[in-house]
Design an enzyme around this catalytic site. Structure first.
Site, PDB file in Angstrom:
ATOM      1  N   ASP A  48       0.853  -1.346   0.073  1.00  0.00           N
ATOM      2  CA  ASP A  48      -0.142   0.384  -0.064  1.00  0.00           C
ATOM      3  C   ASP A  48       0.852   1.271   0.242  1.00  0.00           C
ATOM      4  OD1 ASP A  48      -1.616  -2.109   0.138  1.00  0.00           O
ATOM      5  OD2 ASP A  48      -2.602  -1.495   2.513  1.00  0.00           O
ATOM      6  N   ALA A  49       0.476   2.436  -0.012  1.00  0.00           N
ATOM      7  CA  ALA A  49       1.539   3.231  -0.838  1.00  0.00           C
ATOM      8  C   ALA A  49       1.776   3.845   0.969  1.00  0.00           C
ATOM      9  CB  ALA A  49       0.372   4.524  -1.420  1.00  0.00           C
TER      10      ALA A  49
END
Length: 216
Positions: A48-49
């Protein structure tokens, strides 16, 4: 990006928070290409970012294909650390059906099978507890979008600092760290195992540094 290991077929690097792991402008592959002066960097798994930690990237199409096959066959192992609210049992396996609301970019636990619903499975072990929080070591068995965050949150064990699935009101980075990767080198066949401790920042500093050793 900090590079942990590199050869002519793979790169193991630390993805910082805020950097997208896939092929987008300013994403991790583009940054590594510029850093290493190479034309080919391919993403084979995602973070995930907002999440930081270890990732492996392929430096050829063949290497990417072989690593992706290891992931599909379940012989590519990923380990994480998380700090969660509450007190999960000491060990456990979480198995759910997860769906994805793409317009909202939101993953949810589904009650029945259906279109787009996929099984998600992980195992975990509690390493320590502190004043309503638990430090958890996680072995991810499937790789669904936001899987760890949703599976723990659905049981009331929300990740600290998770602004999408968490409790809110926490001005702290999400407490999820990609700590370990184990796979077979796509060219030589040699077993590779990488482990990295999280940075000594909150919320990781809430727990003794010895707990983050590879033995745990």
């Amino acid at each position: 990006m900090d590079i942990v290991y590199a050869d002519n077929r793979i790169v193991v690097a630390v993805k910082p928070a805020g950097i997208i792991s896939t092929e987008v402008p300013g994403g991790a592959p583009e940054l590594l290409r510029a850093q290493l002066g190479t034309d080919c960097i391919r993403t084979v798994h995602r973070l995930d970012a907002q999440v930081s930690g270890l990732m492996v990237f392929a430096r050829s199409a063949v290497a990417a294909s072989l690593l992706s096959r290891q992931i599909r066959e379940g012989i590519f192992h990923k380990a994480y650390l998380a700090v969660v609210h509450g007190a999960p049992p000491e060990t456990g396996t979480l198995c759910d059906l997860l769906g994805r609301n793409r317009p909202r970019r939101y993953t949810f636990v589904a009650q029945t099978p259906g279109k787009g619903i996929r099984e998600a499975r992980l195992s975990y072990r509690v390493l320590d507890r502190r004043e309503g929080y638990s430090l958890v070591s996680i072995c991810l068995e499937t790789g669904r979008t936001h899987q760890i965050r949703v599976q723990f949150a659905s049981r009331g064990w929300h990740l600290v600092g998770d602004r999408k699935y968490g409790l809110g009101g926490e001005d702290i980075p999400i407490a999820l760290w990609s700590r370990g990767l184990a796979f077979t080198h796509p060219e030589t066949g040699a077993p590779l195992d990488f482990t990295l401790q999280p940075p000594r920042t909150e919320p990781w500093t809430w727990f003794d540094a010895a707990l983050f050793s590879p033995e745990n």
